[in-house]
Design an enzyme around this catalytic site. Structure first.
Site, PDB file in Angstrom:
ATOM      1  CG  ASN A  98      -1.872   1.073   1.297  1.00  0.00           C
ATOM      2  OD1 ASN A  98      -1.503   2.199   1.003  1.00  0.00           O
ATOM      3  ND2 ASN A  98      -3.101   0.793   1.671  1.00  0.00           N
ATOM      4  CG  HIS A 133       0.853   6.320   4.748  1.00  0.00           C
ATOM      5  ND1 HIS A 133      -0.041   7.327   5.030  1.00  0.00           N
ATOM      6  CD2 HIS A 133       0.273   5.172   5.176  1.00  0.00           C
ATOM      7  CE1 HIS A 133      -1.107   6.812   5.642  1.00  0.00           C
ATOM      8  NE2 HIS A 133      -0.934   5.510   5.731  1.00  0.00           N
ATOM      9  CG  HIS A 156      -8.015   4.094   1.307  1.00  0.00           C
ATOM     10  ND1 HIS A 156      -8.135   3.945   2.659  1.00  0.00           N
ATOM     11  CD2 HIS A 156      -9.243   4.482   0.874  1.00  0.00           C
ATOM     12  CE1 HIS A 156      -9.375   4.217   3.032  1.00  0.00           C
ATOM     13  NE2 HIS A 156     -10.063   4.565   1.966  1.00  0.00           N
ATOM     14  NE  ARG A 185      -9.184   8.457   4.651  1.00  0.00           N
ATOM     15  CZ  ARG A 185      -9.439   7.629   5.667  1.00  0.00           C
ATOM     16  NH1 ARG A 185      -8.711   6.549   5.840  1.00  0.00           N
ATOM     17  NH2 ARG A 185     -10.399   7.877   6.512  1.00  0.00           N
ATOM     18  NE  ARG A 224      -7.441  11.453   5.695  1.00  0.00           N
ATOM     19  CZ  ARG A 224      -7.983  10.896   6.795  1.00  0.00           C
ATOM     20  NH1 ARG A 224      -7.254  10.077   7.528  1.00  0.00           N
ATOM     21  NH2 ARG A 224      -9.207  11.158   7.151  1.00  0.00           N
ATOM     22  CD  GLU A 264      -6.818  -0.405   1.048  1.00  0.00           C
ATOM     23  OE1 GLU A 264      -6.151  -1.378   1.392  1.00  0.00           O
ATOM     24  OE2 GLU A 264      -6.750   0.703   1.611  1.00  0.00           O
ATOM     25  CB  THR A 320      -9.410   1.815   7.551  1.00  0.00           C
ATOM     26  OG1 THR A 320      -9.048   2.566   6.395  1.00  0.00           O
ATOM     27  CG2 THR A 320     -10.784   1.211   7.352  1.00  0.00           C
ATOM     28  CD  GLU A 361      -7.100  -6.354   3.170  1.00  0.00           C
ATOM     29  OE1 GLU A 361      -7.198  -6.390   1.934  1.00  0.00           O
ATOM     30  OE2 GLU A 361      -6.331  -5.589   3.781  1.00  0.00           O
ATOM     31  CG  HIS A 408      -5.270  -1.491   9.425  1.00  0.00           C
ATOM     32  ND1 HIS A 408      -4.786  -0.848  10.524  1.00  0.00           N
ATOM     33  CD2 HIS A 408      -5.798  -0.532   8.628  1.00  0.00           C
ATOM     34  CE1 HIS A 408      -5.027   0.444  10.407  1.00  0.00           C
ATOM     35  NE2 HIS A 408      -5.626   0.672   9.254  1.00  0.00           N
TER      36      HIS A 408
END
Ligand code: PXP
Length: 253
Positions: A10, A13, A46, A48, A52, A76, A107, A157, A200
């Site tokens: 992922n 970030h 993801h 969002r 962000r 996602e 999340t 998941e 996660h």
């Protein structure tokens, strides 16, 4: 048991760091290429609602880059009409539906599939009809696993955040109870014909316990790998994670 686990990296970030300055650096697509070269099987991002980190333009770039390389994009997203339209436009290999609250930092829990069956099931159908493999991000709760199977989604998941937090904070009994719940949920999901993924909060210390759950076939890992990349580089961080996953499954490097 499918011995070799898939790893989805992922890259959200990387975009978080880029957005701190509002420019183009560091580029999540460059991180995606490095991740694939270091042993990631696919890329997870993801989008969002508040944008962000990952932006619409990032999804355009990632989708094109991954299609060109024949590698999967796992998008996602929240269960909203806006996100559905974006997914239907891109038709990514995989869509993972997650709960989303603007005020949360990440999340925080799983999707309430049992409570939202009437709107989640048709949502899942639309995405499946468009050719995406649909996954529901849920907590290790038998009621949610059962509800997920009834939506027609192909994958669940399992949210590993509570287990990873407890393990990291040395709350040993709690961590054990969370791990037991994950194992039971994975078994239940597989018995209902669902493919089982997990993600996660996973780091080097927690990955082996999750990877050892026999029904799990894919892990999605982000924050820790991007953080670790600051110290050792993204490629070495992913290669070490990959090696720990392989060790847990008894796979030769
Ligand atoms: N899987 C899902 C469904 C997620 O929402 C996230 C976080 O975006 C992850 C995996 C990765 O979690 P982490 O960044 O804590 O590794």
């Amino acid at each position: 048991m499918n011995r070799r686990l898939r790893l989805g990296v992922n890259i959200d970030h990387v975009a978080t760091i880029r957005n701190a300055r509002g420019g183009l650096y560091p580029d999540p697509a460059r991180a995606a290429v490095e991740a694939l070269e270091a042993g990631a099987d696919g890329i997870t991002a993801h989008l969002r609602e508040d944008r962000r980190h990952i932006s619409d333009a990032d999804i355009d770039t990632l989708a094109a880059m991954l299609a060109e390389r024949g590698r999967p994009l796992n998008l996602e997203m929240a269960v909203t009409a806006e996100m559905r339209e974006i997914a239907l436009r891109h038709r990514p290999h995989a869509v993972c539906l997650v709960p989303e609250r603007r005020e949360e930092r990440t999340t925080e829990g799983g999707l309430d599939v049992a409570g939202g069956h009437n709107w989640i099931a048709p949502f899942v159908m639309k995405l499946k009809d468009a050719g995406s493999r649909v996954s529901l991000f849920i907590g290790a709760d038998p009621m949610q696993v059962e509800a997920a199977a009834r939506t027609g989604a192909q994958v669940v998941e399992l949210h590993t955040g509570a287990f990873c937090d407890a393990a990291r904070e040395s709350r040993v009994r709690e961590a054990g109870a969370h791990l037991d719940a994950l194992m039971i949920a994975a078994r239940q999901a597989a018995s209902l014909g669902l493919e089982v993924h997990a993600g996660h909060g996973i780091d080097y210390d927690t990955v082996e316990a999750v990877a050892a759950i026999p029904e799990v076939v894919e892990l999605n890992i982000g924050h820790f790998l991007i953080g670790e990349a600051i110290f050792v580089g993204l490629g070495p961080a992913i290669r070490r994670m990959r090696a720990l996953m392989d060790d847990a499954r008894g796979v030769e490097a």
